[in-house]
Design a protein around this motif. Structure first.
Motif, PDB file in Angstrom:
ATOM      1  N   UNK A 156      99.181  68.484  53.147  1.00  0.00           N
ATOM      2  CA  UNK A 156      99.898  67.228  53.416  1.00  0.00           C
ATOM      3  C   UNK A 156      99.397  66.078  52.538  1.00  0.00           C
ATOM      4  N   UNK A 157      98.070  66.007  52.330  1.00  0.00           N
ATOM      5  CA  UNK A 157      97.495  64.789  51.752  1.00  0.00           C
ATOM      6  C   UNK A 157      97.052  64.892  50.294  1.00  0.00           C
ATOM      7  N   UNK A 174     100.028  54.312  50.725  1.00  0.00           N
ATOM      8  CA  UNK A 174      99.295  55.268  51.564  1.00  0.00           C
ATOM      9  C   UNK A 174     100.239  56.310  52.161  1.00  0.00           C
ATOM     10  N   UNK A 175     101.206  56.704  51.341  1.00  0.00           N
ATOM     11  CA  UNK A 175     102.222  57.650  51.785  1.00  0.00           C
ATOM     12  C   UNK A 175     101.798  59.058  51.372  1.00  0.00           C
ATOM     13  N   UNK A 176     101.546  59.922  52.331  1.00  0.00           N
ATOM     14  CA  UNK A 176     101.076  61.282  52.030  1.00  0.00           C
ATOM     15  C   UNK A 176     102.110  61.995  51.162  1.00  0.00           C
ATOM     16  N   UNK A 218     102.477  68.804  63.889  1.00  0.00           N
ATOM     17  CA  UNK A 218     103.286  67.631  64.251  1.00  0.00           C
ATOM     18  C   UNK A 218     102.389  66.395  64.376  1.00  0.00           C
ATOM     19  N   UNK A 219     101.195  66.573  64.934  1.00  0.00           N
ATOM     20  CA  UNK A 219     100.287  65.425  65.111  1.00  0.00           C
ATOM     21  C   UNK A 219      99.814  64.901  63.749  1.00  0.00           C
ATOM     22  N   UNK A 220      99.516  65.820  62.822  1.00  0.00           N
ATOM     23  CA  UNK A 220      99.064  65.393  61.493  1.00  0.00           C
ATOM     24  C   UNK A 220     100.171  64.624  60.762  1.00  0.00           C
ATOM     25  N   UNK A 221     101.391  65.147  60.860  1.00  0.00           N
ATOM     26  CA  UNK A 221     102.517  64.477  60.187  1.00  0.00           C
ATOM     27  C   UNK A 221     102.771  63.097  60.793  1.00  0.00           C
ATOM     28  N   UNK A 222     102.694  63.024  62.102  1.00  0.00           N
ATOM     29  CA  UNK A 222     102.961  61.746  62.762  1.00  0.00           C
ATOM     30  C   UNK A 222     101.884  60.717  62.371  1.00  0.00           C
TER      31      UNK A 222
END
Ligand SMILES: C[S@@+](CC[C@H](N)C(=O)[O-])C[C@H]1O[C@@H](n2cnc3c(N)ncnc32)[C@H](O)[C@@H]1O
Length: 423
Positions: free
Chosen positions: A82-83, A246-248, A269-273
């Motif tokens: 994601x990052x 700061x947009x992944x 879902x928690x990481x994306x949120x």
């Protein structure tokens, strides 16, 4: 994870199934390898180390040419996908063995517990890379990996998984060293430089992870102004604006791990949120792009919109030879600098419009010296001596690879109050 096969003398004794030693629990620690463009390995280690501040289990190893070994959990693998801006993939090490021929590799593939990660209905693709492999055909070795996996599934279920090279559900990577074969499960799917915003291609777009690498290696910071006067599809300014926001990089796309067993959808879902919540607005006036081709200007603006940074980027049509600074570097507040970073059309792929290639470098140098006093400049060139054609002395020349092409990132300081652009 048990093999349905008897050991084969000589090979099974040296095969090591890394992933099978760990429980498929969120706490299990796995070995990963993150390939990246050569020249970005140390920057990638810094990127992963910064991410590790948010995870007690994630650890960057020692950079090796072309990538970085990493240890972490499956949740860390999602975090990395994601990052991280610099790797092309996050590969989970399934197992390895010493090999003498393709049959050793077949047995390694057949003995790993793939059924823990995917099932027989999911289509496969096997890719192979090699360094100093003595094998005559590395493609044949990849074929034997596919055979090994299919034979394993047939022994377990009576069926074989399909192969689909265009739209696979699951990607396996075989890496051949001189004496070791390593088998990886790809957690990324499409390569990570595909951020999900590019719908059109310029003539020679920079890959997104290389663009992020240029920004990182040059010394540009998310506070600084950035101007790319040869923007093509806008990769550099879009990447920079996303960093400032700061947009992944992975917010706009899907990943291979989403269809694998063992990954936790609620953790994902928690990481994306959390990544969505961390995005901050970027005011106009920091990111500028131009290109001689109006279609490229439109493409940059469309791409920027899809990348979630449309409002942050100003783009206009123009010849770099007529370019003027979009901001006055001398008037910027303390702590903010002005950067011109670009990959000019230095090679045979694109000829600068309306001029002979030989004229382009000295003309560009004149523009930089006469109009961009006080700016920091970073130019990526595949011509390793392009600074000679420019007749500017770089502050630094950094070795980088654009795929197989050896390049230099040349950094210049355009001195304020002087027509001379060198230190
Ligand atoms: C190597 S490409 C840049 C690719 C870009 N970094 C990207 O990621 O898509 C060089 C770009 O320079 C543009 N170009 C060529 N000559 C130019 C000139 N004289 N002034 C402005 N742009 C020019 C081309 O249209 C092309 O888009």
């Amino acid at each position: 994870m048990q093999s349905p096969y008897k050991s084969r003398k000589g090979v099974r004794s040296s095969a090591v199934a890394y992933a099978s030693k760990r429980d498929l629990t969120p706490e299990g620690i796995f070995d990963f390898f993150l390939p990246c463009p050569r020249g970005l390995e140390v920057a990638l280690a810094e990127e992963v180390t910064a991410l590790a501040a948010h995870s007690s289990t994630l650890r960057a190893g020692t950079p090796t040419p072309g990538g970085l070994p990493v240890q972490g959990t499956l949740t860390d693998a999602m975090r990395l996908n994601l990052h991280c801006r610099l790797p092309s993939r996050v590969l989970l090490l399934g197992g390895s063995c010493r090999y003498a021929d393709a049959e050793d590799i077949y047995h390694l593939a057949r003995d790993l517990g793939w059924e823990q990660w995917f099932d027989v209905t999911q289509a496969l693709r096997v890719d192979v890379t090699a360094e100093r492999s003595p094998l005559e055909s590395i493609k044949f070795a990849a074929l034997r990996v596919k055979d090994g996996i299919c034979d394993r599934f047939r022994a377990l279920t009576g069926e074989r998984p399909d192969v689909d090279t265009a739209h696979p559900d699951v990607r396996i990577h075989l890496h051949l060293r001189e004496v070791d074969a390593l088998l990886y499960l790809d957690t990324s799917g499409e390569p990570l430089f595909k951020r999900g915003w590019r719908s059109e291609h310029g003539a020679a777009p920079l890959k997104e992870h290389l663009a992020a690498g240029l920004l990182k290696l040059s010394g540009w910071t998310p506070r600084d102004v950035l101007f790319d006067p040869l923007c093509g599809s806008g990769t550099l300014v879009i990447e920079a604006a996303q960093i400032a926001a700061n947009r992944a990089p992975g917010l706009n796309r899907s990943f291979g791990f989403e269809v694998l067993r063992g990954f936790d959808p609620s953790a994902w879902a928690a990481l994306r949120e959390a990544a969505r919540q961390a995005v901050r607005p970027v005011a106009p006036g920091q990111f500028f792009a131009a290109d001689i081709d109006p279609a490229n200007v439109r493409m940059t603006l469309d791409n920027a919109r899809r990348a979630g940074v449309g409002g942050a980027i100003a783009a206009q049509q123009g010849d770099v030879i007529d370019a003027v600074p979009p901001v006055d570097a001398a008037a910027l507040p303390a702590g903010q600098s002005a950067w011109l970073i670009s990959n000019p059309p230095y090679d045979a792929r694109i000829a600068p419009e309306g001029q002979a290639a030989d004229d382009f470098a000295p003309q560009l140098a004149r523009v930089l010296k006469q109009r961009f006093a006080g700016w920091h400049v970073g130019l990526l060139a595949a011509d390793l001596h392009w600074d000679r054609a420019l007749r500017l002395k770089p502050r630094r020349r950094i070795v980088l690879f654009n795929g197989p092409i050896e390049c230099r990132l040349m950094l210049f300081e355009m001195l304020a109050g002087s027509a001379r652009g060198q230190v």
